[in-house]
Design an enzyme around this catalytic site. Structure first.
Site, PDB file in Angstrom:
ATOM      1  CE  LYS A 179      -1.670   2.757   2.975  1.00 36.53           C
ATOM      2  NZ  LYS A 179      -1.720   4.050   2.230  1.00 36.53           N
ATOM      3  CD  GLU A 257      12.976   5.337   8.227  1.00 35.03           C
ATOM      4  OE1 GLU A 257      12.594   6.211   9.052  1.00 35.03           O
ATOM      5  OE2 GLU A 257      13.269   5.574   7.055  1.00 35.03           O
ATOM      6  CB  CYS A 291      13.227   9.636   7.097  1.00 33.04           C
ATOM      7  SG  CYS A 291      14.308   8.518   6.188  1.00 33.04           S
ATOM      8  CD  GLU A 392      10.475  13.108  10.617  1.00 31.81           C
ATOM      9  OE1 GLU A 392      11.412  12.646   9.940  1.00 31.81           O
ATOM     10  OE2 GLU A 392       9.473  12.441  10.936  1.00 31.81           O
TER      11      GLU A 392
END
Length: 498
Positions: A179, A257, A291, A392
């Protein structure tokens, strides 16, 4: 514009099909807000059919039992197919994500390298023999596929991230349901068309590789489905926690992750020209939607004035634009919603006392008004108590913190819930290695930023996730270890006298 997509873009049990209820979702070009395509939006029923197809293909089909060289051949052929369509795929990736064409070409090449790496690795994976200390016994450990794997990927590196998961999963003999992000699904659809052709050519069962499209509801359905054995997810921390909770009911294997808040440390003895140039790349590549972005610049106090001034000057000169244009150095953010989140982070940092050195607003050029652009932003005077340091941002925002000595900078760098990646800039080899060993990060670069190779593991400490992608460990994520003991000359033990 990409070629129009057939609405039958779910791959379930070897057949391309529209959503059962006919729902579709628009895919938008972030450069100009134009609609690129309308793709199927899977329902929970579609997702269930895909999982059951994968389950049947694994339990009853030939893929898991096929020789590793046979599976490797499919990966190699898919890698060749990617390279044969390199320009088309790169262009589609740029239209879908906004990144520059140069970056998209690198993504296609990197995806190709990962497929080829795992094709080679799996054919050399023969397990190991154990010395039992008994001449009449043979003991060995072999590695077998986990089963049905749900692969859920983010929007920033759509093609590359699905290949990081797909290549080891298929190499190991698993079946999969993938997905991609609902925001950037186009290259994943193209990849699965190429892959399915190779699977059919190899005689693989129809449900070996399945593709469903949609938002969080589809991902949640995969994470909780009792017929799924493993969930591999790359994305945000909050969603990662939800995946873990959903997977816990059936005790699935989980690989996560979840991003990072990555320190880029510059000591006074660094090669300052290189360090400054890489500070820009670390923070502003793909508009910071990486990331491992070096969004925290930890700068020795003696360098502060000159380094920060030049950094801000060059950040203001970064050329924004259409990723398809040769002159563009970085593109837009992926969506209007994401731009609002980034702007909120900037506003919060300024309210908390950060000093704006560059950017902080939207560009004024007329040709950029329809896209989701913020200007590259440099925030000075930051400290670990600020949300912009701890959360983040995932955008073109670089914060500056100062330090005086080695112990202090190690403490600053580690003062975060994340632990994905970071860098150390120094010409003192001993200091570089010493600091690298003390940083709680999955990857540390010394005098560099961002390079990776398929042979080396990728993943983070702390809340940056669990497990590893790439390298031999990336294959092990998709395997179970089995110990097989054989006694050559069995004899009764007479443990019980009766």
């Amino acid at each position: 514009m990409p070629p129009s997509l057939d609405p039958a873009c779910l791959l379930i049990d070897g057949a391309w099909t529209p959503a059962e209820d006919g729902r579709q979702r628009a895919v938008v070009n972030p450069f100009d807000s134009s609609t690129l395509a309308a793709v199927a939006e899977a329902s929970e029923a579609d997702t269930d059919r895909a999982v059951r197809a994968a389950r049947s293909a694994f339990d009853e089909g030939s893929w898991a039992r096929a020789p590793s060289a046979h599976r490797a051949g499919v990966l190699t052929a898919t890698a060749d197919a990617l390279q044969s369509q390199r320009e088309q795929l790169a262009r589609l990736e740029t239209l879908d994500t906004g990144k520059t064409l140069a970056e998209s070409r690198m993504d296609v090449d990197d995806a190709t390298a990962v497929l080829r790496y795992y094709a080679a690795l799996v054919t050399s994976d023969a397990g190991r023999t154990i010395d039992t200390g008994r001449p009449d016994a043979i003991s060995r450990v072999v590695h077998e596929p986990v089963g049905v794997c749900a692969l859920i990927t983010p929007w920033n590196y759509p093609l590359l991230q699905i290949v990081w998961k797909l290549a080891p999963a298929l190499a190991a003999g698993n079946t999969v349901v993938a997905k991609p992000s609902e925001v950037t699904p186009l290259t994943t659809i193209r990849l699965f068309r190429l892959l399915q052709a190779e699977l059919e050519q190899a005689g693989a069962p129809g449900g070996t590789a399945n593709l469903v499209l949609g938002g969080g509801a589809v991902g949640a359905a995969l994470a909780r489905h009792p017929a799924v054995d493993l969930v591999s997810f790359t994305g945000g921390l909050a969603t990662g926690r939800s995946v873990m909770r959903a997977a816990a009911d059936t005790v699935k294997k989980v690989a996560l992750e979840l991003g990072g808040k990555n320190p880029n440390i510059v000591f006074a003895d660094a090669d300052l020209d290189a360090a400054l140039d890489f500070a820009l790349t670390a923070a502003f590549l793909h508009s910071g939607q990486v990331c491992s972005a070096g969004s925290r610049l930890l700068l020795h106090r003696s360098l502060h004035a000159d380094f920060t001034a030049e950094l801000a000057r060059r950040a203001d000169l970064i050329r924004l634009g259409d990723g398809l244009d040769k002159g563009t150095e970085t593109g837009p953010l992926v969506s209007a919603e994401h731009r609002r989140k980034v702007e909120d982070h900037i506003a919060g940092a300024l309210a908390a006392g950060a000093v704006l050195r560059a950017g902080g607003s939207r560009p004024t050029e007329p040709e950029l008004q329809a896209g989701f652009f913020p200007r590259p932003t440099v925030l000075d005077g930051c400290h670990p108590g600020m949300a912009v340091i701890r959360e983040e941002v995932f955008g073109p925002v670089l914060t500056v913190e100062l330090f005086d000595d080695e112990d202090e900078v190690v403490a600053l760098a580690n003062d975060t819930p994340y632990g994905l990646a970071g860098a150390v800039w120094t010409q003192d080899t001993g200091r570089g290695e010493r600091v690298a060993s003390r940083l709680r990060l999955g990857t540390v670069w010394i005098n560099d930023y961002h390079p990776y190779v398929p042979q080396a593991e990728w993943g983070g400490f702390k809340q940056s996730g669990t497990g590893r992608e790439l390298g031999p460990s990336g294959l092990r994520e998709y395997q179970e270890s089995k110990h097989i003991w054989r006694t050559i000359t069995p004899a009764a033990q007479h443990w019980f006298g009766g």
